[in-house]
Design a protein around this motif. Sequence first.
Motif, PDB file in Angstrom:
ATOM      1  N   ALA A   6      40.373  31.312  48.707  1.00 30.54           N
ATOM      2  CA  ALA A   6      40.493  31.774  47.327  1.00 30.54           C
ATOM      3  C   ALA A   6      40.426  30.552  46.409  1.00 30.54           C
ATOM      4  O   ALA A   6      40.879  29.472  46.772  1.00 30.54           O
ATOM      5  CB  ALA A   6      41.804  32.526  47.123  1.00 30.54           C
ATOM      6  N   LEU A   7      39.863  30.735  45.259  1.00 29.26           N
ATOM      7  CA  LEU A   7      39.625  29.648  44.320  1.00 29.26           C
ATOM      8  C   LEU A   7      40.220  30.010  42.963  1.00 29.26           C
ATOM      9  O   LEU A   7      39.914  31.058  42.398  1.00 29.26           O
ATOM     10  CB  LEU A   7      38.119  29.409  44.201  1.00 29.26           C
ATOM     11  CG  LEU A   7      37.613  28.391  43.221  1.00 29.26           C
ATOM     12  CD1 LEU A   7      38.263  27.038  43.430  1.00 29.26           C
ATOM     13  CD2 LEU A   7      36.103  28.265  43.351  1.00 29.26           C
ATOM     14  N   LEU A   8      41.097  29.136  42.467  1.00 31.11           N
ATOM     15  CA  LEU A   8      41.756  29.355  41.187  1.00 31.11           C
ATOM     16  C   LEU A   8      41.499  28.169  40.268  1.00 31.11           C
ATOM     17  O   LEU A   8      41.823  27.033  40.612  1.00 31.11           O
ATOM     18  CB  LEU A   8      43.268  29.523  41.390  1.00 31.11           C
ATOM     19  CG  LEU A   8      44.108  29.670  40.121  1.00 31.11           C
ATOM     20  CD1 LEU A   8      43.764  30.967  39.393  1.00 31.11           C
ATOM     21  CD2 LEU A   8      45.587  29.617  40.462  1.00 31.11           C
ATOM     22  N   THR A   9      40.932  28.438  39.103  1.00 31.28           N
ATOM     23  CA  THR A   9      40.717  27.405  38.096  1.00 31.28           C
ATOM     24  C   THR A   9      41.733  27.595  36.979  1.00 31.28           C
ATOM     25  O   THR A   9      41.853  28.682  36.421  1.00 31.28           O
ATOM     26  CB  THR A   9      39.292  27.485  37.526  1.00 31.28           C
ATOM     27  OG1 THR A   9      38.361  27.230  38.583  1.00 31.28           O
ATOM     28  CG2 THR A   9      39.086  26.465  36.412  1.00 31.28           C
ATOM     29  N   ILE A  39      34.479  32.694  50.216  1.00 32.80           N
ATOM     30  CA  ILE A  39      35.309  32.868  49.021  1.00 32.80           C
ATOM     31  C   ILE A  39      35.654  34.360  48.910  1.00 32.80           C
ATOM     32  O   ILE A  39      34.767  35.198  48.756  1.00 32.80           O
ATOM     33  CB  ILE A  39      34.589  32.393  47.739  1.00 32.80           C
ATOM     34  CG1 ILE A  39      34.147  30.930  47.859  1.00 32.80           C
ATOM     35  CG2 ILE A  39      35.486  32.607  46.519  1.00 32.80           C
ATOM     36  CD1 ILE A  39      35.235  29.915  47.922  1.00 32.80           C
ATOM     37  N   VAL A  40      36.956  34.683  48.997  1.00 29.30           N
ATOM     38  CA  VAL A  40      37.404  36.074  48.943  1.00 29.30           C
ATOM     39  C   VAL A  40      37.977  36.443  47.580  1.00 29.30           C
ATOM     40  O   VAL A  40      38.147  37.621  47.281  1.00 29.30           O
ATOM     41  CB  VAL A  40      38.434  36.387  50.051  1.00 29.30           C
ATOM     42  CG1 VAL A  40      37.792  36.246  51.428  1.00 29.30           C
ATOM     43  CG2 VAL A  40      39.668  35.509  49.934  1.00 29.30           C
ATOM     44  N   ASP A  41      38.288  35.444  46.763  1.00 28.94           N
ATOM     45  CA  ASP A  41      38.786  35.702  45.420  1.00 28.94           C
ATOM     46  C   ASP A  41      38.530  34.464  44.574  1.00 28.94           C
ATOM     47  O   ASP A  41      38.632  33.339  45.061  1.00 28.94           O
ATOM     48  CB  ASP A  41      40.285  36.030  45.441  1.00 28.94           C
ATOM     49  CG  ASP A  41      40.809  36.511  44.091  1.00 28.94           C
ATOM     50  OD1 ASP A  41      40.022  37.065  43.297  1.00 28.94           O
ATOM     51  OD2 ASP A  41      42.013  36.341  43.828  1.00 28.94           O
ATOM     52  N   TYR A  42      38.168  34.702  43.320  1.00 24.73           N
ATOM     53  CA  TYR A  42      37.933  33.607  42.380  1.00 24.73           C
ATOM     54  C   TYR A  42      38.389  34.082  41.017  1.00 24.73           C
ATOM     55  O   TYR A  42      38.073  35.204  40.604  1.00 24.73           O
ATOM     56  CB  TYR A  42      36.449  33.225  42.331  1.00 24.73           C
ATOM     57  CG  TYR A  42      36.083  32.371  41.135  1.00 24.73           C
ATOM     58  CD1 TYR A  42      36.534  31.066  41.027  1.00 24.73           C
ATOM     59  CD2 TYR A  42      35.313  32.889  40.102  1.00 24.73           C
ATOM     60  CE1 TYR A  42      36.214  30.281  39.929  1.00 24.73           C
ATOM     61  CE2 TYR A  42      34.984  32.118  38.997  1.00 24.73           C
ATOM     62  CZ  TYR A  42      35.435  30.817  38.921  1.00 24.73           C
ATOM     63  OH  TYR A  42      35.129  30.052  37.822  1.00 24.73           O
ATOM     64  N   ARG A  43      39.144  33.242  40.340  1.00 25.03           N
ATOM     65  CA  ARG A  43      39.543  33.591  38.976  1.00 25.03           C
ATOM     66  C   ARG A  43      39.837  32.334  38.167  1.00 25.03           C
ATOM     67  O   ARG A  43      40.128  31.279  38.724  1.00 25.03           O
ATOM     68  CB  ARG A  43      40.709  34.555  38.952  1.00 25.03           C
ATOM     69  CG  ARG A  43      41.945  34.034  39.608  1.00 25.03           C
ATOM     70  CD  ARG A  43      43.024  35.087  39.650  1.00 25.03           C
ATOM     71  NE  ARG A  43      42.822  35.959  40.790  1.00 25.03           N
ATOM     72  CZ  ARG A  43      43.645  36.920  41.129  1.00 25.03           C
ATOM     73  NH1 ARG A  43      44.703  37.166  40.413  1.00 25.03           N
ATOM     74  NH2 ARG A  43      43.426  37.648  42.181  1.00 25.03           N
ATOM     75  N   VAL A  44      39.754  32.504  36.856  1.00 22.64           N
ATOM     76  CA  VAL A  44      40.058  31.443  35.907  1.00 22.64           C
ATOM     77  C   VAL A  44      41.218  31.935  35.050  1.00 22.64           C
ATOM     78  O   VAL A  44      41.147  33.031  34.491  1.00 22.64           O
ATOM     79  CB  VAL A  44      38.836  31.109  35.018  1.00 22.64           C
ATOM     80  CG1 VAL A  44      39.171  29.995  34.050  1.00 22.64           C
ATOM     81  CG2 VAL A  44      37.628  30.750  35.870  1.00 22.64           C
ATOM     82  N   VAL A  45      42.271  31.121  34.988  1.00 16.21           N
ATOM     83  CA  VAL A  45      43.443  31.471  34.186  1.00 16.21           C
ATOM     84  C   VAL A  45      43.739  30.327  33.222  1.00 16.21           C
ATOM     85  O   VAL A  45      43.328  29.192  33.449  1.00 16.21           O
ATOM     86  CB  VAL A  45      44.684  31.756  35.072  1.00 16.21           C
ATOM     87  CG1 VAL A  45      44.434  32.941  35.999  1.00 16.21           C
ATOM     88  CG2 VAL A  45      45.106  30.528  35.854  1.00 16.21           C
ATOM     89  N   PRO A  46      44.473  30.610  32.148  1.00 21.34           N
ATOM     90  CA  PRO A  46      44.870  29.533  31.233  1.00 21.34           C
ATOM     91  C   PRO A  46      45.831  28.565  31.924  1.00 21.34           C
ATOM     92  O   PRO A  46      46.432  28.887  32.952  1.00 21.34           O
ATOM     93  CB  PRO A  46      45.584  30.258  30.091  1.00 21.34           C
ATOM     94  CG  PRO A  46      45.353  31.701  30.288  1.00 21.34           C
ATOM     95  CD  PRO A  46      44.939  31.915  31.697  1.00 21.34           C
ATOM     96  N   ASP A  47      46.002  27.407  31.329  1.00 22.48           N
ATOM     97  CA  ASP A  47      46.984  26.428  31.814  1.00 22.48           C
ATOM     98  C   ASP A  47      48.382  26.930  31.456  1.00 22.48           C
ATOM     99  O   ASP A  47      49.042  26.401  30.567  1.00 22.48           O
ATOM    100  CB  ASP A  47      46.729  25.052  31.176  1.00 22.48           C
ATOM    101  CG  ASP A  47      45.475  24.398  31.698  1.00 22.48           C
ATOM    102  OD1 ASP A  47      45.404  24.170  32.908  1.00 22.48           O
ATOM    103  OD2 ASP A  47      44.575  24.120  30.891  1.00 22.48           O
ATOM    104  N   ASP A  48      48.811  27.944  32.153  1.00 18.65           N
ATOM    105  CA  ASP A  48      50.098  28.573  31.898  1.00 18.65           C
ATOM    106  C   ASP A  48      50.801  28.758  33.241  1.00 18.65           C
ATOM    107  O   ASP A  48      50.244  29.381  34.152  1.00 18.65           O
ATOM    108  CB  ASP A  48      49.899  29.928  31.209  1.00 18.65           C
ATOM    109  CG  ASP A  48      51.198  30.667  31.009  1.00 18.65           C
ATOM    110  OD1 ASP A  48      51.894  30.380  30.015  1.00 18.65           O
ATOM    111  OD2 ASP A  48      51.530  31.519  31.861  1.00 18.65           O
ATOM    112  N   GLN A  49      52.010  28.224  33.355  1.00 23.03           N
ATOM    113  CA  GLN A  49      52.722  28.228  34.626  1.00 23.03           C
ATOM    114  C   GLN A  49      52.897  29.630  35.206  1.00 23.03           C
ATOM    115  O   GLN A  49      52.684  29.843  36.400  1.00 23.03           O
ATOM    116  CB  GLN A  49      54.086  27.557  34.428  1.00 23.03           C
ATOM    117  CG  GLN A  49      54.561  26.853  35.659  1.00 23.03           C
ATOM    118  CD  GLN A  49      55.778  26.006  35.342  1.00 23.03           C
ATOM    119  OE1 GLN A  49      56.890  26.500  35.408  1.00 23.03           O
ATOM    120  NE2 GLN A  49      55.565  24.752  34.991  1.00 23.03           N
TER     121      GLN A  49
END
Length: 163
Positions: A6-9, A39-49
């Motif tokens: 899984a890939l998280l940006t 790659i089974v999951d990919y998402r982009v999230v804000p710089d938020d804990q």
Amino acid sequence: MRWKVALLTASDKGSRGEREDTSAQVIRELIDEELGGEIVDYRVVPDDQDEIRAALIEMVDYYQADLVLTTGGIGLGLRDVTPEATMMIADRNVPGMAEVMRAAVSKDSASGMLFRGVCVIRNRTLIVNLPGEPKGVHEQLMAIMNVLPEALLQVKGLRKDEQ
């Protein structure tokens, strides 16, 4: 064995569609060519804990990824909170991998010592924080690529002869 990755940006601009995620593309290529992963999951999230933490938990607990790679949010900036979010959901720390990654970058640039990424285990998943720029991603991921298969087997409770 084909590893589930899984890939998280973590990127404020990326989450708003204001920046292309070129680091994720480098990771995709390395996972395919060097690790033989999917790659089974990919998402982009804000710089938020909270958002980073929630995404990591879902990738591990729901998608059951063998490996989660994060990119971005590991510098010294006020919004760089990926290591903190990662440590909040970790069962165990894997400091040696992070040390090797920092050393690989620091030998060519003193700024490598400013990377705060961590490597941890949650359940039976290895989570690795990578920098947000393609060059750093490539250098740091390649620094541990040769040990990743063995590390993933160990995290799963397997030995080389049991794959």
